[in-house]
Write a protein that holds these residues in place. Structure first.
Motif, short mmCIF file in Angstrom:
data_model
loop_
_atom_site.label_atom_id
_atom_site.label_comp_id
_atom_site.label_asym_id
_atom_site.label_seq_id
_atom_site.Cartn_x
_atom_site.Cartn_y
_atom_site.Cartn_z
N VAL A 128 2.98 41.45 -16.15
CA VAL A 128 2.04 40.78 -17.05
C VAL A 128 2.84 39.95 -18.04
N GLY A 129 2.21 38.90 -18.54
CA GLY A 129 2.91 38.05 -19.50
C GLY A 129 2.04 36.91 -19.99
N ARG A 130 2.70 35.89 -20.53
CA ARG A 130 2.02 34.71 -21.08
C ARG A 130 2.41 33.48 -20.27
N ALA A 131 1.40 32.67 -19.95
CA ALA A 131 1.66 31.41 -19.25
C ALA A 131 2.32 30.44 -20.22
N LYS A 132 3.33 29.75 -19.74
CA LYS A 132 4.03 28.78 -20.58
C LYS A 132 3.47 27.37 -20.39
N ILE A 133 2.90 27.10 -19.20
CA ILE A 133 2.29 25.80 -18.93
C ILE A 133 0.94 26.01 -18.25
N HIS A 134 0.19 24.96 -18.14
CA HIS A 134 -1.13 25.03 -17.49
C HIS A 134 -0.96 25.41 -16.03
N GLY A 135 -1.87 26.22 -15.52
CA GLY A 135 -1.79 26.71 -14.15
C GLY A 135 -1.72 25.64 -13.10
N LYS A 136 -2.42 24.52 -13.29
CA LYS A 136 -2.43 23.49 -12.25
C LYS A 136 -1.08 22.79 -12.11
N TYR A 137 -0.21 22.93 -13.10
CA TYR A 137 1.12 22.31 -13.02
C TYR A 137 2.20 23.27 -12.53
N MET A 138 1.92 24.56 -12.55
CA MET A 138 2.95 25.55 -12.20
C MET A 138 3.55 25.33 -10.82
N SER A 139 2.71 25.14 -9.82
CA SER A 139 3.22 24.99 -8.46
C SER A 139 3.69 23.57 -8.17
#
Length: 154
Positions: A128-139
């Motif tokens: 578990v953790g915190r997203a550093k960037i928006h999900g649509k940019y992660m991949s």
């Protein structure tokens, strides 16, 4: 603030932060809320003696692995999930951050600074953790941290 019974109070908070319907996976019995003596705010949530989540001063929920595993039974909660490639699973279990190049798929509700659950390819909770960037940019990115892992596999 003690307005509702403990289950109802935590259900409202979880549905707000993780999406409507997340609270359906919440256990009906055994929840206990621990309040601050000074501010009377909820500080921690426990289930059957195990820490489920910690409430941050800004009202956000910081789940434990136990809490994430419990909520992972809800499809609404999995919209907050980041699935990693198999080569990153062991690193995440050790508590290391998830880098963008190891992101396999991302749920529709992953926002920058939001609480996320890290999953393996079988949709098992590994961190578990915190997203550093928006999900649509992660991949889409090849470099950089996607998720700062706070808690990892027990």
């Amino acid at each position: 603030m003690k307005l509702f019974d403990p289950w109802r109070q935590i259900a409202i908070i979880l549905d707000y932060e993780f999406g409507k319907g997340t609270s359906k996976a919440l256990p009906k019995k055994g929840l206990r809320l621990y309040y601050s003596k000074k501010s009377e705010r909820v500080k921690q949530v426990a289930h059957d003696g195990r820490l489920f989540a910690t409430m941050k001063p800004n009202g956000a929920v910081a789940l434990t692995i136990y809490g994430a595993k419990t909520l992972a039974k809800s499809k609404a909660f999995l919209a907050n999930g980041v699935t990693v490639k198999s080569e990153a699973v062991e690193f995440v279990k050790e508590g290391r951050s998830v880098f963008c190049k190891f992101v396999k798929s991302v749920g529709s509700h992953v926002l920058p600074g939001g609480e996320v659950v890290v999953l393996d390819s079988r949709r098992r909770v590994i961190g578990v953790g915190r997203a550093k960037i928006h999900g649509k940019y992660m991949s889409q990115f090849d470099t950089g941290v996607a998720v700062k892992v706070r808690g990892s596999f027990e």
